[in-house]
Design a protein around this motif. Structure first.
Motif, PDB file in Angstrom:
ATOM      1  N   THR A  67       0.884  -1.061  -0.257  1.00 33.40           N
ATOM      2  CA  THR A  67      -0.354   0.023   0.275  1.00 33.40           C
ATOM      3  C   THR A  67       0.813   1.347   0.577  1.00 33.40           C
ATOM      4  O   THR A  67       1.836   1.212  -0.645  1.00 33.40           O
ATOM      5  N   ASP A  68       0.253   2.466   0.338  1.00 32.96           N
ATOM      6  CA  ASP A  68       0.762   4.031  -0.162  1.00 32.96           C
ATOM      7  C   ASP A  68       1.158   3.990   1.809  1.00 32.96           C
ATOM      8  O   ASP A  68       2.211   5.043   1.735  1.00 32.96           O
ATOM      9  N   THR A  69       0.647   3.386   2.354  1.00 35.33           N
ATOM     10  CA  THR A  69       2.071   3.298   3.897  1.00 35.33           C
ATOM     11  C   THR A  69       2.298   1.942   4.131  1.00 35.33           C
ATOM     12  O   THR A  69       3.066   1.112   2.994  1.00 35.33           O
ATOM     13  N   ASP A  70       2.614   1.674   5.510  1.00 39.31           N
ATOM     14  CA  ASP A  70       3.708   0.690   6.134  1.00 39.31           C
ATOM     15  C   ASP A  70       2.989  -0.068   6.166  1.00 39.31           C
ATOM     16  O   ASP A  70       3.681  -1.415   6.470  1.00 39.31           O
ATOM     17  N   LEU A  71       1.501  -0.276   5.692  1.00 37.88           N
ATOM     18  CA  LEU A  71       0.627  -1.432   5.732  1.00 37.88           C
ATOM     19  C   LEU A  71       0.894  -2.179   4.052  1.00 37.88           C
ATOM     20  O   LEU A  71       1.452  -2.179   3.276  1.00 37.88           O
ATOM     21  N   THR A  72       0.735  -3.535   5.089  1.00 36.69           N
ATOM     22  CA  THR A  72       0.561  -4.513   3.395  1.00 36.69           C
ATOM     23  C   THR A  72      -0.450  -5.151   3.601  1.00 36.69           C
ATOM     24  O   THR A  72      -0.866  -5.986   4.351  1.00 36.69           O
ATOM     25  N   LEU A  73      -1.186  -5.960   2.816  1.00 36.65           N
ATOM     26  CA  LEU A  73      -2.697  -6.428   2.812  1.00 36.65           C
ATOM     27  C   LEU A  73      -3.047  -7.874   1.616  1.00 36.65           C
ATOM     28  O   LEU A  73      -1.966  -7.668   1.266  1.00 36.65           O
ATOM     29  N   THR A  74      -2.851  -8.822   2.489  1.00 37.26           N
ATOM     30  CA  THR A  74      -3.216 -10.181   1.769  1.00 37.26           C
ATOM     31  C   THR A  74      -4.502 -10.183   1.008  1.00 37.26           C
ATOM     32  O   THR A  74      -5.610 -10.056   2.104  1.00 37.26           O
ATOM     33  N   VAL A  75      -4.754 -10.658  -0.075  1.00 33.27           N
ATOM     34  CA  VAL A  75      -5.774 -10.678  -0.534  1.00 33.27           C
ATOM     35  C   VAL A  75      -5.836 -11.566  -1.457  1.00 33.27           C
ATOM     36  O   VAL A  75      -4.856 -11.909  -2.034  1.00 33.27           O
ATOM     37  N   ALA A  76      -7.600 -12.341  -0.505  1.00 31.01           N
ATOM     38  CA  ALA A  76      -6.685 -13.916  -1.170  1.00 31.01           C
ATOM     39  C   ALA A  76      -7.919 -14.468  -2.242  1.00 31.01           C
ATOM     40  O   ALA A  76      -7.767 -14.295  -3.281  1.00 31.01           O
ATOM     41  N   GLN A  77      -8.889 -12.820  -3.328  1.00 26.85           N
ATOM     42  CA  GLN A  77      -9.569 -12.596  -4.185  1.00 26.85           C
ATOM     43  C   GLN A  77      -8.845 -12.387  -5.276  1.00 26.85           C
ATOM     44  O   GLN A  77      -8.218 -11.219  -5.446  1.00 26.85           O
ATOM     45  N   GLY A  78      -9.042 -13.178  -6.587  1.00 29.19           N
ATOM     46  CA  GLY A  78      -8.420 -12.748  -7.344  1.00 29.19           C
ATOM     47  C   GLY A  78      -9.133 -12.166  -8.439  1.00 29.19           C
ATOM     48  O   GLY A  78     -10.497 -12.264  -8.496  1.00 29.19           O
ATOM     49  N   PRO A  79      -8.622 -12.338  -9.634  1.00 24.81           N
ATOM     50  CA  PRO A  79      -9.356 -11.554 -10.215  1.00 24.81           C
ATOM     51  C   PRO A  79     -10.951 -12.254 -11.063  1.00 24.81           C
ATOM     52  O   PRO A  79     -11.856 -11.255 -12.047  1.00 24.81           O
ATOM     53  N   GLU A  80     -10.449 -13.198 -10.756  1.00 28.87           N
ATOM     54  CA  GLU A  80     -12.192 -14.349 -10.548  1.00 28.87           C
ATOM     55  C   GLU A  80     -13.481 -13.234 -10.612  1.00 28.87           C
ATOM     56  O   GLU A  80     -14.709 -13.423 -10.935  1.00 28.87           O
ATOM     57  N   ALA A  81     -12.667 -12.478  -9.282  1.00 34.67           N
ATOM     58  CA  ALA A  81     -14.255 -11.317  -8.461  1.00 34.67           C
ATOM     59  C   ALA A  81     -14.990 -10.388  -9.622  1.00 34.67           C
ATOM     60  O   ALA A  81     -15.648 -10.098  -9.502  1.00 34.67           O
ATOM     61  N   LEU A  82     -14.024 -10.029 -10.603  1.00 38.44           N
ATOM     62  CA  LEU A  82     -14.856  -9.412 -11.928  1.00 38.44           C
ATOM     63  C   LEU A  82     -15.324  -9.602 -12.283  1.00 38.44           C
ATOM     64  O   LEU A  82     -16.757  -8.877 -13.332  1.00 38.44           O
ATOM     65  N   ALA A  83     -15.878 -11.231 -12.619  1.00 36.21           N
ATOM     66  CA  ALA A  83     -16.462 -11.594 -13.369  1.00 36.21           C
ATOM     67  C   ALA A  83     -18.048 -12.168 -13.096  1.00 36.21           C
ATOM     68  O   ALA A  83     -18.767 -12.146 -13.742  1.00 36.21           O
ATOM     69  N   GLU A  84     -17.865 -11.734 -11.512  1.00 32.96           N
ATOM     70  CA  GLU A  84     -19.507 -12.015 -11.030  1.00 32.96           C
ATOM     71  C   GLU A  84     -19.875 -10.206 -10.673  1.00 32.96           C
ATOM     72  O   GLU A  84     -20.471 -10.559 -10.162  1.00 32.96           O
ATOM     73  N   ALA A  85     -19.031  -9.513 -11.030  1.00 29.74           N
ATOM     74  CA  ALA A  85     -19.719  -8.537 -10.431  1.00 29.74           C
ATOM     75  C   ALA A  85     -20.449  -7.353 -10.823  1.00 29.74           C
ATOM     76  O   ALA A  85     -20.200  -7.645 -12.579  1.00 29.74           O
ATOM     77  N   ASP A  86     -21.604  -6.268 -10.380  1.00 28.08           N
ATOM     78  CA  ASP A  86     -21.872  -5.579 -10.947  1.00 28.08           C
ATOM     79  C   ASP A  86     -21.484  -4.094 -10.957  1.00 28.08           C
ATOM     80  O   ASP A  86     -21.797  -3.259 -12.050  1.00 28.08           O
ATOM     81  N   THR A  87     -20.717  -4.350 -10.074  1.00 31.50           N
ATOM     82  CA  THR A  87     -20.035  -2.726 -10.067  1.00 31.50           C
ATOM     83  C   THR A  87     -18.404  -3.133  -9.784  1.00 31.50           C
ATOM     84  O   THR A  87     -18.121  -4.091  -8.114  1.00 31.50           O
ATOM     85  N   VAL A  88     -17.637  -2.079 -10.625  1.00 32.46           N
ATOM     86  CA  VAL A  88     -16.265  -2.653 -10.562  1.00 32.46           C
ATOM     87  C   VAL A  88     -15.633  -1.488 -10.246  1.00 32.46           C
ATOM     88  O   VAL A  88     -16.120  -0.161 -10.691  1.00 32.46           O
ATOM     89  N   LEU A  89     -15.444  -1.008  -9.576  1.00 32.61           N
ATOM     90  CA  LEU A  89     -14.066   0.392  -8.216  1.00 32.61           C
ATOM     91  C   LEU A  89     -12.690   0.025  -9.026  1.00 32.61           C
ATOM     92  O   LEU A  89     -12.294  -0.673  -8.011  1.00 32.61           O
ATOM     93  N   VAL A  90     -12.435   0.745  -8.918  1.00 29.29           N
ATOM     94  CA  VAL A  90     -10.807   1.356  -8.836  1.00 29.29           C
ATOM     95  C   VAL A  90     -10.322   2.038  -8.528  1.00 29.29           C
ATOM     96  O   VAL A  90     -10.124   3.493  -9.080  1.00 29.29           O
ATOM     97  N   PRO A  91      -9.753   1.934  -7.513  1.00 30.77           N
ATOM     98  CA  PRO A  91      -8.718   2.984  -6.205  1.00 30.77           C
ATOM     99  C   PRO A  91      -7.610   3.306  -6.959  1.00 30.77           C
ATOM    100  O   PRO A  91      -7.132   2.647  -8.003  1.00 30.77           O
ATOM    101  N   ALA A  92      -7.065   4.995  -6.476  1.00 32.80           N
ATOM    102  CA  ALA A  92      -5.554   5.421  -6.903  1.00 32.80           C
ATOM    103  C   ALA A  92      -4.412   4.362  -6.484  1.00 32.80           C
ATOM    104  O   ALA A  92      -4.816   3.378  -5.814  1.00 32.80           O
ATOM    105  N   ALA A  93      -3.785   4.226  -7.491  1.00 31.43           N
ATOM    106  CA  ALA A  93      -1.630   3.823  -6.749  1.00 31.43           C
ATOM    107  C   ALA A  93      -0.925   4.547  -6.654  1.00 31.43           C
ATOM    108  O   ALA A  93      -0.895   5.442  -8.142  1.00 31.43           O
TER     109      ALA A  93
END
Length: 327
Positions: A58-84
């Motif tokens: 992340t942009d901080t000293d935190l690191t996140l563990t994200v278990a879900q891969g891009p398969e979530a996008l195939a089921e989504a009604d809305t996709v949101l893209v935050p900044a990086a």
């Protein structure tokens, strides 16, 4: 294993990348997860996903563990893209092969939105071609240079071009999410979410008011009192001369100061406020359409119909049918 566990709810997938802004991820989860129907049923299900599951910096000293891969996008009604943070680097390559493969999984017709410089990714993927879009005002010039096929509006808090939406700097992600909730379920639900988050349900103006500019000679003057007075008298015909007189300014000075402070013209602002008043009355009262038009300051039902169609894409009666029963 299914990514989303409640098929009946609107499914929101937040696509995060290395260098993601933590605050923006929190905005999406906090706002959409608060939206509830009258019986308390959650209206959205929100999941976080990434092109390659695992640890995401992340942009901080935190690191996140994200278990879900891009398969979530195939089921989504809305996709949101935050900044990086990569978008703040000149000429950085934001569209990598893993991200391209992830975006390709999004179903046609899915609503796609960005927060802040997340718009760089949407533009790089061609999703903003020929569309009006915004991003953080500090990045707007570079954005326009890199993506001349996009119509950049650096003054607004967010843009809504049907199924593709963009927002300005970080906190305007709040405005964008509330707008989408309002569009999906009406002002009453969005206002309840705003109250729970202790934010304004609808901020005035655009990001133009936050851009650093030379201090004008009339720095001690303001249009705030005129705006407050106008909100109490929306049912009346209001003129620029009348509003300027409330601040003891000439019409020309008032017009300039209003745009500097609010980010839009006084006429545009009045129309926006009248649309919001009409929405409130259509949702929360049984007043006839003609009376709603009078109370909101449109004068006639035909005039209100024209403005609501332009702003919301629906007629007053259709809006009431959709949202009066939803609150």
């Amino acid at each position: 294993m299914a990514v989303f566990t409640h098929p009946g709810r609107h499914r929101v997938a937040v696509l995060v990348r290395h260098g993601m802004l933590v605050m923006e991820l929190g905005i999406v989860h906090r706002l959409f997860r608060q939206a509830r129907a009258a019986d308390g049923t959650p209206l959205y299900e929100v999941v976080t996903c990434t092109p390659e599951p695992g640890e995401v910096r992340t942009d901080t000293d935190l690191t996140l563990t994200v278990a879900q891969g891009p398969e979530a996008l195939a089921e989504a009604d809305t996709v949101l893209v935050p900044a990086a943070v990569i978008e703040y680097e000149p000429n950085a390559r934001v569209l990598t092969p893993p991200i391209e493969r992830a975006l390709a999984m999004i179903r046609p017709g899915t609503r796609i939105a960005s927060i802040c410089t997340g718009a760089f990714l949407l533009a790089a993927a061609g999703l903003l071609d020929g569309r009006r879009a915004t991003t953080h005002w500090r990045s707007a010039c570079e954005f326009q240079t890199r993506f001349p096929q996009v119509e950049v509006d650096a003054d607004v808090l967010y843009t809504d071009d049907g199924n593709v939406l963009t927002s300005a700097g970080v906190a305007s992600g709040i405005d964008l999410c509330l707008h989408m909730i309002r569009r999906d379920h009406g002002a009453a639900v969005a206002n309840d979410v705003a109250r729970g988050t202790v934010v304004s349900p609808h901020r005035e103006g655009g990001q133009a008011q936050f851009i650093v500019r030379p201090v004008p000679e009339t720095a001690t003057s303001s249009t705030a009192a005129a705006r407050a007075w106008a909100l109490e008298h929306l049912h009346r015909p209001l003129t620029l001369r009348e509003l300027a007189a409330r601040e003891s300014m000439s019409t020309r000075t008032f017009t300039r100061r209003f745009r500097e402070e609010v980010g839009m013209s006084a006429v545009q602002w009045l129309t926006q406020q009248r649309v919001e008043r009409a929405r409130q009355l259509l949702e929360e009262s049984d007043l006839p359409i003609d009376r709603v038009a009078e109370e909101a300051g449109f004068g006639t039902a035909a005039s209100m119909r024209q403005h609501l169609q332009a702003a919301l894409g629906v007629s007053p009666s259709a809006y009431r049918t959709t949202f009066r029963s939803a609150v």
